[in-house]
Scaffold this motif. Structure first.
Motif, PDB file in Angstrom:
ATOM      1  N   LEU A 127       0.829  -1.204   0.000  1.00  0.00           N
ATOM      2  CA  LEU A 127       0.000   0.000   0.000  1.00  0.00           C
ATOM      3  C   LEU A 127       0.859   1.248   0.000  1.00  0.00           C
ATOM      4  CD1 LEU A 127      -1.379   2.339   2.044  1.00  0.00           C
ATOM      5  CD2 LEU A 127      -2.647   1.458   0.081  1.00  0.00           C
ATOM      6  N   LEU A 128       1.939   1.245   0.764  1.00  0.00           N
ATOM      7  CA  LEU A 128       2.836   2.397   0.814  1.00  0.00           C
ATOM      8  C   LEU A 128       3.424   2.675  -0.566  1.00  0.00           C
ATOM      9  CD1 LEU A 128       4.703   1.642   4.170  1.00  0.00           C
ATOM     10  CD2 LEU A 128       2.642   3.018   3.804  1.00  0.00           C
ATOM     11  N   ALA A 129       3.742   1.614  -1.298  1.00  0.00           N
ATOM     12  CA  ALA A 129       4.290   1.778  -2.642  1.00  0.00           C
ATOM     13  C   ALA A 129       3.243   2.359  -3.587  1.00  0.00           C
ATOM     14  CB  ALA A 129       4.798   0.437  -3.167  1.00  0.00           C
ATOM     15  N   ARG A 130       2.027   1.865  -3.519  1.00  0.00           N
ATOM     16  CA  ARG A 130       0.964   2.345  -4.404  1.00  0.00           C
ATOM     17  C   ARG A 130       0.627   3.813  -4.144  1.00  0.00           C
ATOM     18  NH1 ARG A 130      -3.529  -2.625  -4.374  1.00  0.00           N
ATOM     19  NH2 ARG A 130      -2.104  -4.248  -5.121  1.00  0.00           N
ATOM     20  N   ALA A 131       0.755   4.244  -2.906  1.00  0.00           N
ATOM     21  CA  ALA A 131       0.352   5.597  -2.546  1.00  0.00           C
ATOM     22  C   ALA A 131       1.486   6.613  -2.624  1.00  0.00           C
ATOM     23  CB  ALA A 131      -0.213   5.595  -1.122  1.00  0.00           C
ATOM     24  N   LEU A 133      -8.578   5.438  -1.078  1.00  0.00           N
ATOM     25  CA  LEU A 133      -8.042   4.322  -0.293  1.00  0.00           C
ATOM     26  C   LEU A 133      -8.773   3.014  -0.603  1.00  0.00           C
ATOM     27  CD1 LEU A 133      -7.216   5.712   3.268  1.00  0.00           C
ATOM     28  CD2 LEU A 133      -5.647   4.776   1.568  1.00  0.00           C
ATOM     29  N   VAL A 134     -10.079   3.099  -0.828  1.00  0.00           N
ATOM     30  CA  VAL A 134     -10.838   1.894  -1.180  1.00  0.00           C
ATOM     31  C   VAL A 134     -10.326   1.329  -2.497  1.00  0.00           C
ATOM     32  CG1 VAL A 134     -13.096   1.029  -1.898  1.00  0.00           C
ATOM     33  CG2 VAL A 134     -12.901   2.479   0.129  1.00  0.00           C
ATOM     34  N   GLU A 135     -10.075   2.199  -3.463  1.00  0.00           N
ATOM     35  CA  GLU A 135      -9.594   1.742  -4.769  1.00  0.00           C
ATOM     36  C   GLU A 135      -8.185   1.159  -4.657  1.00  0.00           C
ATOM     37  OE1 GLU A 135      -9.585   0.675  -8.623  1.00  0.00           O
ATOM     38  OE2 GLU A 135     -11.300   1.466  -7.495  1.00  0.00           O
ATOM     39  N   LEU A 136      -7.326   1.774  -3.870  1.00  0.00           N
ATOM     40  CA  LEU A 136      -5.960   1.285  -3.713  1.00  0.00           C
ATOM     41  C   LEU A 136      -5.905  -0.076  -3.033  1.00  0.00           C
ATOM     42  CD1 LEU A 136      -4.082   4.547  -2.618  1.00  0.00           C
ATOM     43  CD2 LEU A 136      -3.843   3.341  -4.789  1.00  0.00           C
ATOM     44  N   THR A 137      -6.930  -0.407  -2.272  1.00  0.00           N
ATOM     45  CA  THR A 137      -6.925  -1.664  -1.513  1.00  0.00           C
ATOM     46  C   THR A 137      -7.990  -2.647  -1.993  1.00  0.00           C
ATOM     47  OG1 THR A 137      -8.425  -0.709   0.149  1.00  0.00           O
ATOM     48  CG2 THR A 137      -6.056  -0.495   0.554  1.00  0.00           C
ATOM     49  N   ARG A 138      -8.621  -2.350  -3.126  1.00  0.00           N
ATOM     50  CA  ARG A 138      -9.755  -3.152  -3.582  1.00  0.00           C
ATOM     51  C   ARG A 138      -9.416  -4.633  -3.698  1.00  0.00           C
ATOM     52  NH1 ARG A 138     -14.357  -1.622  -5.557  1.00  0.00           N
ATOM     53  NH2 ARG A 138     -13.608   0.506  -5.857  1.00  0.00           N
ATOM     54  N   ASP A 139      -8.240  -4.948  -4.213  1.00  0.00           N
ATOM     55  CA  ASP A 139      -7.887  -6.351  -4.421  1.00  0.00           C
ATOM     56  C   ASP A 139      -7.517  -7.070  -3.123  1.00  0.00           C
ATOM     57  OD1 ASP A 139      -5.660  -4.720  -4.217  1.00  0.00           O
ATOM     58  OD2 ASP A 139      -4.406  -5.978  -5.514  1.00  0.00           O
TER      59      ASP A 139
END
Length: 230
Positions: free
Chosen positions: A56-60, A74-80
């Protein structure tokens, strides 16, 4: 709120997030905290902190604070990875005692049974939002027959912040009762050496208006996601 008081609030959040004491004292910076399965993004006074797993830190990393503070981001970044999102919750703080309670000699109770009686009059969502029974230092306004009209309470957090909440009976709203107990509760927290904190949903206009009347200043937000078990 002056810079010293903001530093105290920042210290409380740093302790909560497991960060160095000064991590949220540098406006315009983002601090990345220790990896954890619970994601939290906190904005406070122009600084921010992101706590979560490495992926998550990398994606954000290239996402702006303003965008990251949005629930949908945040919901989209963690959807999977699934999970349950709460927030964003706006964070507001008060720093001064005020004497304007607009009522002469209000009948105030400080005992749990009156808090419970008040909760029995209110919708479950409102009761859960205020969560008064988990707090202490209650101020419940009673009528002449000792029926509860509104209540407030606070819980000490990190030894320096008082988390304040107010609950008003549906039949007595818009009468100023919430302001009375909110003012007494906020003043008491300040007198005890703490900085009161108010948390509101961005869409809860009545809550935000009441906080503003009580002298709370919105200074940040927090969004949390509890990830689904693998």
């Amino acid at each position: 709120m002056d810079s010293h008081q903001l530093d105290i609030v920042s210290l409380a959040w740093c302790r909560e997030l497991g960060l160095p004491d000064d991590a949220l004292r540098r406006p315009g910076t983002r601090t990345v905290g220790p990896a954890t399965d619970t994601i939290r993004f906190v904005r406070l006074g122009g600084a921010s902190a992101l706590i979560g797993p490495e992926w998550l830190l990398a994606r954000a990393a290239d996402v702006t604070d303003e965008t990251l503070a949005s629930r949908s981001t945040l919901v989209e970044l963690t959807r999977d990875h699934g999970g349950r999102c709460t927030g964003p919750r706006l964070l507001a703080y008060a720093s001064e005692v005020h004497a304007d309670i607009d009522v002469d000699n209000p009948l105030i109770s400080h005992v749990l049974p009156h808090v419970q009686a008040l909760q029995s009059l209110c919708p479950p969502d409102d009761v859960a939002e205020a969560d008064l029974t988990s707090r202490r230092n209650w101020f419940t306004l009673l009528d002449e027959d000792e029926n509860p009209l509104a209540g407030a309470g606070y819980a000490e957090w990190q030894g320096i912040v008082a988390r304040v909440a107010v609950l008003t009976a549906p039949g007595t709203r818009r009468c100023g009762h919430g302001s009375v107990v909110g003012r007494l509760c906020t003043n008491d927290a300040i007198d005890e050496g703490m900085i009161p904190q108010w948390s509101s949903d961005p869409g809860n206009t009545p809550s935000r208006r009441l906080a503003a009347r009580l002298g709370f200043e919105e200074l940040g937000s927090v969004t949390e996601i509890t990830l689904a078990a693998p």
